[in-house]
Write a protein that holds these residues in place. Sequence first.
Motif, PDB file in Angstrom:
ATOM      1  N   TYR A 121       0.824  -1.213   0.000  1.00  0.00           N
ATOM      2  CA  TYR A 121       0.000   0.000   0.000  1.00  0.00           C
ATOM      3  C   TYR A 121       0.858   1.263   0.000  1.00  0.00           C
ATOM      4  CZ  TYR A 121       0.691   0.377   5.085  1.00  0.00           C
ATOM      5  OH  TYR A 121       1.232   0.502   6.337  1.00  0.00           O
ATOM      6  N   ILE A 122       2.051   1.198   0.582  1.00  0.00           N
ATOM      7  CA  ILE A 122       2.944   2.356   0.543  1.00  0.00           C
ATOM      8  C   ILE A 122       3.493   2.533  -0.870  1.00  0.00           C
ATOM      9  CG2 ILE A 122       5.132   3.297   1.398  1.00  0.00           C
ATOM     10  CD1 ILE A 122       4.498   1.963   4.071  1.00  0.00           C
ATOM     11  N   HIS A 123       3.818   1.432  -1.527  1.00  0.00           N
ATOM     12  CA  HIS A 123       4.299   1.513  -2.916  1.00  0.00           C
ATOM     13  C   HIS A 123       3.192   2.059  -3.826  1.00  0.00           C
ATOM     14  CE1 HIS A 123       6.678   0.717  -6.409  1.00  0.00           C
ATOM     15  NE2 HIS A 123       5.758  -0.085  -6.914  1.00  0.00           N
ATOM     16  N   LEU A 124       1.969   1.621  -3.610  1.00  0.00           N
ATOM     17  CA  LEU A 124       0.845   2.142  -4.398  1.00  0.00           C
ATOM     18  C   LEU A 124       0.700   3.647  -4.185  1.00  0.00           C
ATOM     19  CD1 LEU A 124      -1.562   1.678  -6.257  1.00  0.00           C
ATOM     20  CD2 LEU A 124      -2.923   1.159  -4.225  1.00  0.00           C
ATOM     21  N   GLY A 125       0.866   4.099  -2.964  1.00  0.00           N
ATOM     22  CA  GLY A 125       0.820   5.533  -2.690  1.00  0.00           C
ATOM     23  C   GLY A 125       1.934   6.286  -3.390  1.00  0.00           C
ATOM     24  N   THR A 126       3.124   5.685  -3.452  1.00  0.00           N
ATOM     25  CA  THR A 126       4.254   6.305  -4.150  1.00  0.00           C
ATOM     26  C   THR A 126       3.967   6.422  -5.635  1.00  0.00           C
ATOM     27  OG1 THR A 126       5.745   5.328  -2.511  1.00  0.00           O
ATOM     28  CG2 THR A 126       6.738   6.124  -4.545  1.00  0.00           C
ATOM     29  N   VAL A 127       3.430   5.368  -6.223  1.00  0.00           N
ATOM     30  CA  VAL A 127       3.092   5.385  -7.646  1.00  0.00           C
ATOM     31  C   VAL A 127       2.001   6.426  -7.910  1.00  0.00           C
ATOM     32  CG1 VAL A 127       2.105   4.033  -9.539  1.00  0.00           C
ATOM     33  CG2 VAL A 127       3.802   3.010  -8.045  1.00  0.00           C
ATOM     34  N   THR A 128       1.008   6.499  -7.030  1.00  0.00           N
ATOM     35  CA  THR A 128      -0.070   7.475  -7.184  1.00  0.00           C
ATOM     36  C   THR A 128       0.467   8.898  -7.108  1.00  0.00           C
ATOM     37  OG1 THR A 128      -1.609   5.912  -6.179  1.00  0.00           O
ATOM     38  CG2 THR A 128      -2.312   8.198  -6.285  1.00  0.00           C
ATOM     39  N   LEU A 129       1.345   9.150  -6.163  1.00  0.00           N
ATOM     40  CA  LEU A 129       1.944  10.482  -6.039  1.00  0.00           C
ATOM     41  C   LEU A 129       2.760  10.832  -7.291  1.00  0.00           C
ATOM     42  CD1 LEU A 129       2.478  12.991  -4.321  1.00  0.00           C
ATOM     43  CD2 LEU A 129       4.461  11.791  -3.369  1.00  0.00           C
ATOM     44  N   ALA A 130       3.538   9.882  -7.799  1.00  0.00           N
ATOM     45  CA  ALA A 130       4.323  10.125  -9.014  1.00  0.00           C
ATOM     46  C   ALA A 130       3.405  10.422 -10.196  1.00  0.00           C
ATOM     47  CB  ALA A 130       5.214   8.917  -9.314  1.00  0.00           C
ATOM     48  N   ALA A 131       2.298   9.682 -10.303  1.00  0.00           N
ATOM     49  CA  ALA A 131       1.347   9.918 -11.394  1.00  0.00           C
ATOM     50  C   ALA A 131       0.723  11.307 -11.277  1.00  0.00           C
ATOM     51  CB  ALA A 131       0.264   8.846 -11.396  1.00  0.00           C
ATOM     52  N   LEU A 132       0.407  11.731 -10.056  1.00  0.00           N
ATOM     53  CA  LEU A 132      -0.155  13.069  -9.858  1.00  0.00           C
ATOM     54  C   LEU A 132       0.850  14.159 -10.240  1.00  0.00           C
ATOM     55  CD1 LEU A 132      -2.063  12.631  -6.506  1.00  0.00           C
ATOM     56  CD2 LEU A 132      -3.042  13.237  -8.702  1.00  0.00           C
ATOM     57  N   ILE A 133       2.110  13.957  -9.883  1.00  0.00           N
ATOM     58  CA  ILE A 133       3.133  14.947 -10.232  1.00  0.00           C
ATOM     59  C   ILE A 133       3.269  15.038 -11.754  1.00  0.00           C
ATOM     60  CG2 ILE A 133       5.607  15.435 -10.139  1.00  0.00           C
ATOM     61  CD1 ILE A 133       5.526  14.299  -7.251  1.00  0.00           C
ATOM     62  N   ILE A 134       3.300  13.905 -12.420  1.00  0.00           N
ATOM     63  CA  ILE A 134       3.379  13.901 -13.899  1.00  0.00           C
ATOM     64  C   ILE A 134       2.169  14.597 -14.487  1.00  0.00           C
ATOM     65  CG2 ILE A 134       3.296  12.410 -15.942  1.00  0.00           C
ATOM     66  CD1 ILE A 134       4.990  10.402 -14.327  1.00  0.00           C
ATOM     67  N   TRP A 135       0.993  14.302 -13.971  1.00  0.00           N
ATOM     68  CA  TRP A 135      -0.242  14.898 -14.489  1.00  0.00           C
ATOM     69  C   TRP A 135      -0.252  16.408 -14.294  1.00  0.00           C
ATOM     70  CZ3 TRP A 135      -4.846  16.409 -11.542  1.00  0.00           C
ATOM     71  CH2 TRP A 135      -5.904  16.734 -12.360  1.00  0.00           C
ATOM     72  N   LEU A 136       0.209  16.875 -13.117  1.00  0.00           N
ATOM     73  CA  LEU A 136       0.228  18.319 -12.858  1.00  0.00           C
ATOM     74  C   LEU A 136       1.269  19.051 -13.695  1.00  0.00           C
ATOM     75  CD1 LEU A 136      -0.259  18.296  -9.004  1.00  0.00           C
ATOM     76  CD2 LEU A 136      -1.904  19.054 -10.735  1.00  0.00           C
ATOM     77  N   ARG A 137       2.334  18.379 -14.058  1.00  0.00           N
ATOM     78  CA  ARG A 137       3.376  19.008 -14.893  1.00  0.00           C
ATOM     79  C   ARG A 137       2.940  19.174 -16.339  1.00  0.00           C
ATOM     80  NH1 ARG A 137       8.844  15.852 -12.978  1.00  0.00           N
ATOM     81  NH2 ARG A 137       9.051  16.867 -10.951  1.00  0.00           N
ATOM     82  N   THR A 138       2.023  18.336 -16.807  1.00  0.00           N
ATOM     83  CA  THR A 138       1.641  18.393 -18.232  1.00  0.00           C
ATOM     84  C   THR A 138       0.514  19.351 -18.495  1.00  0.00           C
ATOM     85  OG1 THR A 138       0.202  16.486 -17.923  1.00  0.00           O
ATOM     86  CG2 THR A 138       2.402  16.086 -18.800  1.00  0.00           C
TER      87      THR A 138
END
Length: 138
Positions: A121-138
């Motif tokens: 669940y911590i890894h899933l949170g890390t992946v989710t955070l990375a996806a949000l950062i990518i989404w906000l940058r684009t």
Amino acid sequence: MSFFSAVPGHHSDGPQLERVLEQVSVPRPGAGRPRTRPGHVLADKACTSVKNRRYLRRRGIRRTIPERFGQQRHRKNRGSRDRRPAGSGSERYKKHNTVERAVNRLKGFRAVATRHEKRAYIHLGTVTLAALIIWLRT
């Protein structure tokens, strides 16, 4: 198939297909239970095992999975005795590149690529955070 499942590092993606598809839950617009069966699965050659094809056929899920070279040769040698249709839906498979590029962008984050977390669940949170950062940058 490129997805982030909680398995030890040296396990391949192919055996995890069934486990990932069991977690599918797509909410319906309005009322009703969420859908638990995708309409179509795009996967790479790692998921082309007989077990995976049988599972998808049993659940009524269409698939686009290219065959390995050895499987193509074997099917050609069998001739008309093999019931599976030839081809892998190459036009649909071209969309697979979009997913692969997204996964490569996620792996640009060191914590996602190396997966040092012990809990899934911590890894899933890390992946989710990375996806949000990518989404906000684009």
